[in-house]
Write a protein that holds these residues in place. Sequence first.
Motif, PDB file in Angstrom:
ATOM      1  N   GLY A  43       0.837  -1.194   0.000  1.00 30.41           N
ATOM      2  CA  GLY A  43       0.000   0.000   0.000  1.00 30.41           C
ATOM      3  C   GLY A  43       0.870   1.241   0.000  1.00 30.41           C
ATOM      4  O   GLY A  43       1.968   1.236   0.552  1.00 30.41           O
ATOM      5  N   ALA A  47      -1.991   4.494   3.342  1.00 32.00           N
ATOM      6  CA  ALA A  47      -3.057   3.554   2.958  1.00 32.00           C
ATOM      7  C   ALA A  47      -3.658   2.835   4.150  1.00 32.00           C
ATOM      8  O   ALA A  47      -4.758   2.277   4.051  1.00 32.00           O
ATOM      9  CB  ALA A  47      -2.513   2.535   1.957  1.00 32.00           C
ATOM     10  N   ILE A 205      -3.190  -6.319  -0.679  1.00 30.72           N
ATOM     11  CA  ILE A 205      -3.115  -4.936  -1.164  1.00 30.72           C
ATOM     12  C   ILE A 205      -4.152  -4.095  -0.424  1.00 30.72           C
ATOM     13  O   ILE A 205      -5.356  -4.394  -0.473  1.00 30.72           O
ATOM     14  CB  ILE A 205      -3.366  -4.868  -2.683  1.00 30.72           C
ATOM     15  CG1 ILE A 205      -2.269  -5.644  -3.424  1.00 30.72           C
ATOM     16  CG2 ILE A 205      -3.385  -3.413  -3.167  1.00 30.72           C
ATOM     17  CD1 ILE A 205      -2.490  -5.737  -4.926  1.00 30.72           C
ATOM     18  N   HIS A 207      -5.790  -0.252   0.195  1.00 30.54           N
ATOM     19  CA  HIS A 207      -5.949   1.034  -0.490  1.00 30.54           C
ATOM     20  C   HIS A 207      -7.058   1.806   0.208  1.00 30.54           C
ATOM     21  O   HIS A 207      -8.176   1.309   0.363  1.00 30.54           O
ATOM     22  CB  HIS A 207      -6.318   0.800  -1.959  1.00 30.54           C
ATOM     23  CG  HIS A 207      -6.442   2.056  -2.768  1.00 30.54           C
ATOM     24  ND1 HIS A 207      -5.392   2.932  -2.963  1.00 30.54           N
ATOM     25  CD2 HIS A 207      -7.508   2.599  -3.424  1.00 30.54           C
ATOM     26  CE1 HIS A 207      -5.794   3.946  -3.712  1.00 30.54           C
ATOM     27  NE2 HIS A 207      -7.064   3.771  -3.989  1.00 30.54           N
ATOM     28  N   GLN A 208      -6.705   3.015   0.679  1.00 35.90           N
ATOM     29  CA  GLN A 208      -7.651   3.863   1.393  1.00 35.90           C
ATOM     30  C   GLN A 208      -8.326   3.108   2.535  1.00 35.90           C
ATOM     31  O   GLN A 208      -9.525   3.208   2.769  1.00 35.90           O
ATOM     32  CB  GLN A 208      -8.694   4.438   0.421  1.00 35.90           C
ATOM     33  CG  GLN A 208      -8.076   5.353  -0.621  1.00 35.90           C
ATOM     34  CD  GLN A 208      -9.082   5.905  -1.616  1.00 35.90           C
ATOM     35  OE1 GLN A 208     -10.232   5.468  -1.668  1.00 35.90           O
ATOM     36  NE2 GLN A 208      -8.653   6.862  -2.411  1.00 35.90           N
ATOM     37  N   VAL A 212      -8.138  -4.588  -0.670  1.00 35.72           N
ATOM     38  CA  VAL A 212      -8.817  -4.754  -1.957  1.00 35.72           C
ATOM     39  C   VAL A 212      -8.461  -6.063  -2.649  1.00 35.72           C
ATOM     40  O   VAL A 212      -9.163  -6.483  -3.581  1.00 35.72           O
ATOM     41  CB  VAL A 212      -8.516  -3.571  -2.909  1.00 35.72           C
ATOM     42  CG1 VAL A 212      -9.053  -2.271  -2.318  1.00 35.72           C
ATOM     43  CG2 VAL A 212      -7.015  -3.437  -3.181  1.00 35.72           C
ATOM     44  N   LYS A 213      -7.373  -6.732  -2.198  1.00 34.73           N
ATOM     45  CA  LYS A 213      -6.975  -7.971  -2.872  1.00 34.73           C
ATOM     46  C   LYS A 213      -6.045  -8.774  -1.985  1.00 34.73           C
ATOM     47  O   LYS A 213      -5.146  -8.226  -1.337  1.00 34.73           O
ATOM     48  CB  LYS A 213      -6.250  -7.639  -4.185  1.00 34.73           C
ATOM     49  CG  LYS A 213      -5.998  -8.827  -5.103  1.00 34.73           C
ATOM     50  CD  LYS A 213      -7.239  -9.203  -5.878  1.00 34.73           C
ATOM     51  CE  LYS A 213      -6.966 -10.259  -6.913  1.00 34.73           C
ATOM     52  NZ  LYS A 213      -8.138 -10.649  -7.688  1.00 34.73           N
ATOM     53  N   TYR A 293      -0.621  -3.584  -9.133  1.00 36.32           N
ATOM     54  CA  TYR A 293      -1.123  -2.775  -8.009  1.00 36.32           C
ATOM     55  C   TYR A 293      -1.951  -1.586  -8.515  1.00 36.32           C
ATOM     56  O   TYR A 293      -3.043  -1.312  -8.008  1.00 36.32           O
ATOM     57  CB  TYR A 293       0.061  -2.283  -7.176  1.00 36.32           C
ATOM     58  CG  TYR A 293      -0.308  -1.220  -6.174  1.00 36.32           C
ATOM     59  CD1 TYR A 293      -0.926  -1.549  -4.978  1.00 36.32           C
ATOM     60  CD2 TYR A 293      -0.055   0.124  -6.431  1.00 36.32           C
ATOM     61  CE1 TYR A 293      -1.273  -0.571  -4.066  1.00 36.32           C
ATOM     62  CE2 TYR A 293      -0.390   1.108  -5.531  1.00 36.32           C
ATOM     63  CZ  TYR A 293      -0.995   0.764  -4.334  1.00 36.32           C
ATOM     64  OH  TYR A 293      -1.354   1.739  -3.428  1.00 36.32           O
ATOM     65  N   THR A 297      -6.074  -1.001  -7.823  1.00 35.99           N
ATOM     66  CA  THR A 297      -6.440   0.100  -6.939  1.00 35.99           C
ATOM     67  C   THR A 297      -7.098   1.265  -7.675  1.00 35.99           C
ATOM     68  O   THR A 297      -7.494   2.247  -7.049  1.00 35.99           O
ATOM     69  CB  THR A 297      -5.203   0.653  -6.184  1.00 35.99           C
ATOM     70  OG1 THR A 297      -4.194   1.037  -7.125  1.00 35.99           O
ATOM     71  CG2 THR A 297      -4.647  -0.393  -5.236  1.00 35.99           C
ATOM     72  N   ARG A 298      -7.204   1.146  -8.992  1.00 28.32           N
ATOM     73  CA  ARG A 298      -7.873   2.223  -9.732  1.00 28.32           C
ATOM     74  C   ARG A 298      -9.373   2.180  -9.448  1.00 28.32           C
ATOM     75  O   ARG A 298      -9.978   1.120  -9.447  1.00 28.32           O
ATOM     76  CB  ARG A 298      -7.637   2.067 -11.236  1.00 28.32           C
ATOM     77  CG  ARG A 298      -6.228   2.500 -11.641  1.00 28.32           C
ATOM     78  CD  ARG A 298      -6.143   2.712 -13.142  1.00 28.32           C
ATOM     79  NE  ARG A 298      -4.773   3.081 -13.510  1.00 28.32           N
ATOM     80  CZ  ARG A 298      -3.926   2.262 -14.092  1.00 28.32           C
ATOM     81  NH1 ARG A 298      -4.297   1.025 -14.377  1.00 28.32           N
ATOM     82  NH2 ARG A 298      -2.726   2.659 -14.403  1.00 28.32           N
TER      83      ARG A 298
END
Length: 298
Positions: A43, A47, A205, A207-208, A212-213, A293, A297-298
């Motif tokens: 991250g 993150a 992973i 994110h914010q 997410v994964k 990544y 994360t998009r």
Amino acid sequence: MENQLKAVSLLRTTKLIKAYQEYRAVDEVSMTINQGDIYGFIGKNGAGKTTFIRMLTNLIEKSSGSIEFFSGKENIKIGAVIESPACYPYLSAQANLAYYAIQVDLPDKQERIKEVLEFIGLGDVGEKMFKDFSLGMKQRLGIGLAILNKPNLLILDEPTNGLDPQGIVEIREIIKKLNQQYQTTILVSSHILSELSMIATRYGIIHQGKLVKEVTTQELEHECEKPILLSSVDDQNCQTILKKEGYIVDVAANGLIINAEKSKMPDISRLLFRHQLNLTYFSYKEESLEEYYLKVTR
């Protein structure tokens, strides 16, 4: 044996949350780390990696959710280096380890301290004061403190942050040796993805604040596969031959795209060579961990 170890959970969090008023620094993170993993926690800065790790090590209280540790019949032992090593600057490396050994009531203190100093590559500078250490040496001593009581789980928060290339290699080798020789399960967080890709067996992973994964190295390799690209003196004939052999082939602007695994490249090369078709371009490029990544994360 290795696969069996990896199937046994050592740590599991369920919908773990750390909230500061309305802001959630960690937002319902459910993570599983198995015995034998080198778990790469990915991250960007901010993150939620360090906040999550601080909850695991009881440095801050969780807002809600659960944290469970599993280690069979024994009490689980955890070692951690979070941000920077907490050492006494005017004590030597050996004295810092001795002080911590007293705190954890470690048997055979002197023998274990000597063993750890050798393991982290500081055996010849054990009498040197911590304040005179380079950043890489300080980071290695921090890991030495964390592994002194032979933990089941080692948690490292950005262990290579700020290190020069030599220091990064030294930390990497220590992590790999701990995992392979002593079966230590390791959670290592980083935003330097190229470094994690060299040691991790599984990835998470964040994110914010959200996980997410989660993906194994094998799953990542499969998801990062890209098609084979080639061009030749006669692309049309190449396409005909490849399709007869069962390959899925599409036409690109500068050649052909073959939907096949990297391992098929030698077979394709030999097939076209038998038909006297010379290749002018033949390539396979895997998606990097950084590209993967950014995609998720998009």
